[in-house]
Each structure stands twice: as structure tokens, then as C-alpha cells.
Write a protein that holds these residues in place. Sequence first.
Motif, short mmCIF file in Angstrom:
data_model
loop_
_atom_site.label_atom_id
_atom_site.label_comp_id
_atom_site.label_asym_id
_atom_site.label_seq_id
_atom_site.Cartn_x
_atom_site.Cartn_y
_atom_site.Cartn_z
N VAL A 174 0.68 -1.24 -0.09
CA VAL A 174 0.08 -0.09 0.42
C VAL A 174 1.08 1.40 0.19
O VAL A 174 0.26 2.43 -0.30
CB VAL A 174 -0.32 0.22 1.07
N MET A 178 5.35 -0.26 3.18
CA MET A 178 3.98 -0.45 3.91
C MET A 178 3.09 -1.62 3.22
O MET A 178 3.36 -1.95 2.48
CB MET A 178 3.27 0.42 4.18
N THR A 179 2.60 -2.59 3.47
CA THR A 179 2.19 -4.06 3.74
C THR A 179 0.79 -3.66 4.48
O THR A 179 0.54 -3.28 5.08
CB THR A 179 2.50 -5.39 3.32
N ARG A 180 -0.44 -4.24 3.75
CA ARG A 180 -1.53 -4.09 4.78
C ARG A 180 -2.08 -5.73 4.57
O ARG A 180 -2.16 -6.46 3.38
CB ARG A 180 -2.65 -2.51 3.69
N TYR A 192 -9.02 -4.76 8.14
CA TYR A 192 -8.04 -4.86 6.97
C TYR A 192 -6.61 -3.46 8.11
O TYR A 192 -7.40 -3.11 9.02
CB TYR A 192 -7.59 -3.37 6.30
N ALA A 194 -2.35 -1.65 7.98
CA ALA A 194 -0.87 -1.79 7.68
C ALA A 194 -0.08 -2.09 7.97
O ALA A 194 0.07 -1.31 9.89
CB ALA A 194 -1.51 -0.76 7.10
N GLN A 196 4.52 -2.14 9.07
CA GLN A 196 5.74 -1.41 8.01
C GLN A 196 6.06 -2.97 7.52
O GLN A 196 6.23 -4.15 8.48
CB GLN A 196 6.52 -0.93 9.07
N VAL A 227 -5.09 3.46 2.40
CA VAL A 227 -5.28 2.66 3.79
C VAL A 227 -5.27 4.42 4.59
O VAL A 227 -5.20 5.40 4.58
CB VAL A 227 -2.98 2.55 4.27
#
Length: 228
Positions: A174, A178-180, A192, A194, A196, A227
Amino acid sequence: MRNIDGGFLAAPDQASLQRREQDVRKGKLALMLAVVGGFVALIAGYNVFVDFSPVSLVVTMLGLAAAVGGGVLTKHLTRNVRFRVHKPNAGLVGAAKLTGLLVAFFGIAALLGAIEAPGALRVVLIAGGVGTIAYVKSLHDQQWVLFELDAVGVRIERTVVPWRDVARLTIDPVGPGMTRLGAVPHNAAPLYVAVQDSELDQRHLAAAVGRFAPQGIQLAGGQSFPVN
């Protein structure tokens, strides 16, 4: 689903609870080693601080070695029990809290030694120190976990979704670093969070999904959402 602050919406099935309990038992021996080692190190360290002797110093070092070794082994075994992603710097903050508690403990120990406090009061100090450290660690883990998988289900921040309610899991980039991560229930709004990338080991995540998720639930890229 349920919120960990209370209010069950759907309880996990008993079989999942029993499976988690069986997995937890596997790590109890290592955890006991860490706790006993820490307790011995506190007692011997107190004696080193108040009335130094080579024997107390050796016992303190052995206790610390047992505590550290047990802690490392517990962390390794915990991967078979659950997978967690924490907020950034969770380990650093936890270490700072532990350091502060130890400084306070030995400061009070020095004061009790200076005033020649009775032995019963010193025992209370040691027991209180161990209990406080355990409580602070438990509270820290609860407040700093963003995402968790175990035999019962999926935790997104403070909401737990039992596996029987999960339709699929999602993972999406995202933004830079960053990953969701998400869980899509059958009859509820998707959840959901988010995280690191520095806190997320995708290889361990994939292994955890394979270990804990029922057959048919996959981890796949979902649609792209902003996000909040």
C-alpha cells in the motif's frame, strides 16, 4: 468475531481451543526455564548488589544465561503456536520498559539494604518485581500487536475472527515500506491493518497460514484500498 476488550460475537469452536492449548504446552518448559532463570538472577543479583560475593555473582550469571536461553527457545517454539506482527519499535519499547523496571528494582533493593530492612520485606520486593515484569510484558504484547494468527483464528488489532468465520486472507502493498494485511469474514465487513515491511516476515506469514488456517483458506493479494 469478538473484540478482545469484551463482547463476543461468535465464539471459536472447542476443537480449535484444544489445539491451541496443546501447542501452548510445548513451549511451557522453555518458558519455565526463562522464568526460573530470571527469578534466580533477581535474587542473586539482589545479593550481589547488597552484599557482594563471588558465589552470588556466578549464580547471577548462570540465572541470566538460563533466562536468556529459555527466552530465545520460547520465541522459537512460539512460532508453532502463533504468528504476530507488532507495531514499529515494539521490541525497543519493551526493552526500555524492562530496563526501567530493573533500574527501579535495584534502586529499591539498594534502599532496603541501606536501611537494613527485614528479610520478609526483601522477599516481597522480589516477588513483586517478578509479578510486575510479567504483567507489564503481557500488557505490552496486548497493546503492540497489530496482526496475529493462531489455531483459533485471526486477530486484526483488537478484533478476533475465528477461522470458521474467515472467507479469505489478503495481503497488499500500500505504499513505500508498507503492507496491508486483511481478513475477509463470510458475513461481515473486511478487516484490514497496515504494517511496516520491517516488522513483517512474509515467509513466516505464509508458513503460519499453512500451519493454522483450515484447508481452503488462502493468503492472496486483494483489491487495492487506500490506507486510512
